[in-house]
Design an enzyme around this catalytic site. Structure first.
Site: not given
Length: 314
Positions: A243, A82, A266, A239
């Site tokens: 990321d 973030h 991720h 969001h």
């Protein structure tokens, strides 16, 4: 904020914020300090007998299970995505990031607080040209039905789709060209999210100790538990883009290319970065020499006129 994107940038002054780590639950103070050209983003653990510096580069990624964590010499900095997203989204090339704990604070679960801290500190242009990583050919990775790719483009753009089997997070898609204004307006405020059943499991495993409705969207089987609701109707997919911006920033340079992401996380984002870096024909490092001339005309956000980009000579 300055809108010139042809010079490297850092903060005008030191900025600080405090919070708790999402997974560790540990209180931590984060301090952002200006840094010289060519320094890059470097994390420094100041709570150790001897401070350990960890560059924010893909080669230092040590874990992508629940967040993106960096490590060096046995020392880690967790949940960097973030903050990295805010730094990249606002065009900060160089900064020293000091932490007196093992994890970047989660704040409100988005990048908004970090973006605000950066904007309040101000941005200073440095007397050095900015380098870009320009994608030259299509590169893709997949895991099951999850896919991520980078392809040549004139700007940095992300197209993302998510599809959870849940009434409030079914198929959502969002497409955005990244610049500091667009990042602040469209992406930075989107919060991380999780399912109540998973949060309970994680807490039993000693994880998500700092998680709460104050720093994450939590959904049960049918609804959103946060009393204030969502900040955007499609906050979940936004969001995921937040990321991705943070994960892709671990190239160490701003990217010029189009990222397409389908149900990514991720691990897959990092796999894509590693695959691009493993193939020298997939990208080229270029540096802006004279922004006032009509050259390669890669119309970066915030620039009027064309750019002349030349290969970076080592």
């Amino acid at each position: 904020m300055s809108q010139s994107f042809h010079s490297q940038r850092t903060l005008s002054q030191t900025a600080t914020c405090q919070g708790v780590g999402l997974h560790s639950g540990t209180p931590v103070t984060l301090t952002l300090r200006p840094a010289p050209a060519g320094h890059g983003i470097v994390f420094v653990r100041t709570d150790l007998p001897r401070p350990v510096s960890i560059p924010a580069l893909a080669e230092y990624v040590v874990d992508t299970a629940l967040a993106t964590s960096l490590g060096k010499d046995g020392v880690r900095v967790g949940t960097v995505e973030h903050l990295m997203s805010a730094l990249a989204g606002l065009g900060i090339d160089n900064a020293r990031v000091e932490l007196d704990g093992p994890e970047v604070p989660i704040m409100d679960g988005s990048a908004a607080v970090f973006a605000q801290v950066i904007q309040e500190a101000g941005v200073r242009e440095l007397d050095a040209p900015r380098e870009y990583l320009v994608i030259k050919k299509h590169v893709a990775v997949a895991e099951g039905d999850k896919q991520a790719s980078l392809a040549p483009a004139r700007r940095f753009r992300i197209s993302c789709t998510i599809d959870f089997e849940h009434p409030v997070i079914q198929g959502q898609s969002f497409d955005v060209e990244l610049n500091d204004r667009g990042f602040s307006r469209e992406i930075s405020r989107a919060r991380t999210f999780g399912f109540l059943r998973d949060v309970e499991k994680l807490k039993k495993l000693g994880l998500a100790r700092g998680g709460s409705l104050e720093n994450a969207i939590v959904v049960d089987e049918v609804s959103i538990l946060n009393p204030e609701g969502l900040r955007f109707p499609d906050e979940f997919v936004r969001h995921k883009i937040l990321d991705a911006v943070g994960d892709v920033s671990l190239f160490g340079r701003p990217v010029i290319g189009h990222m397409t992401a389908y149900k990514t996380g991720h691990a897959l984002n990092h796999k894509l970065v590693r695959k691009v870096l493993s193939d020298p024909s997939a990208y080229e490092i270029v540096t802006v020499r004279r922004p006032e001339v009509e050259g390669m005309e890669l119309a970066m956000p915030g620039l009027s006129g064309g750019l002349e980009l030349e290969p970076l000579v080592a």
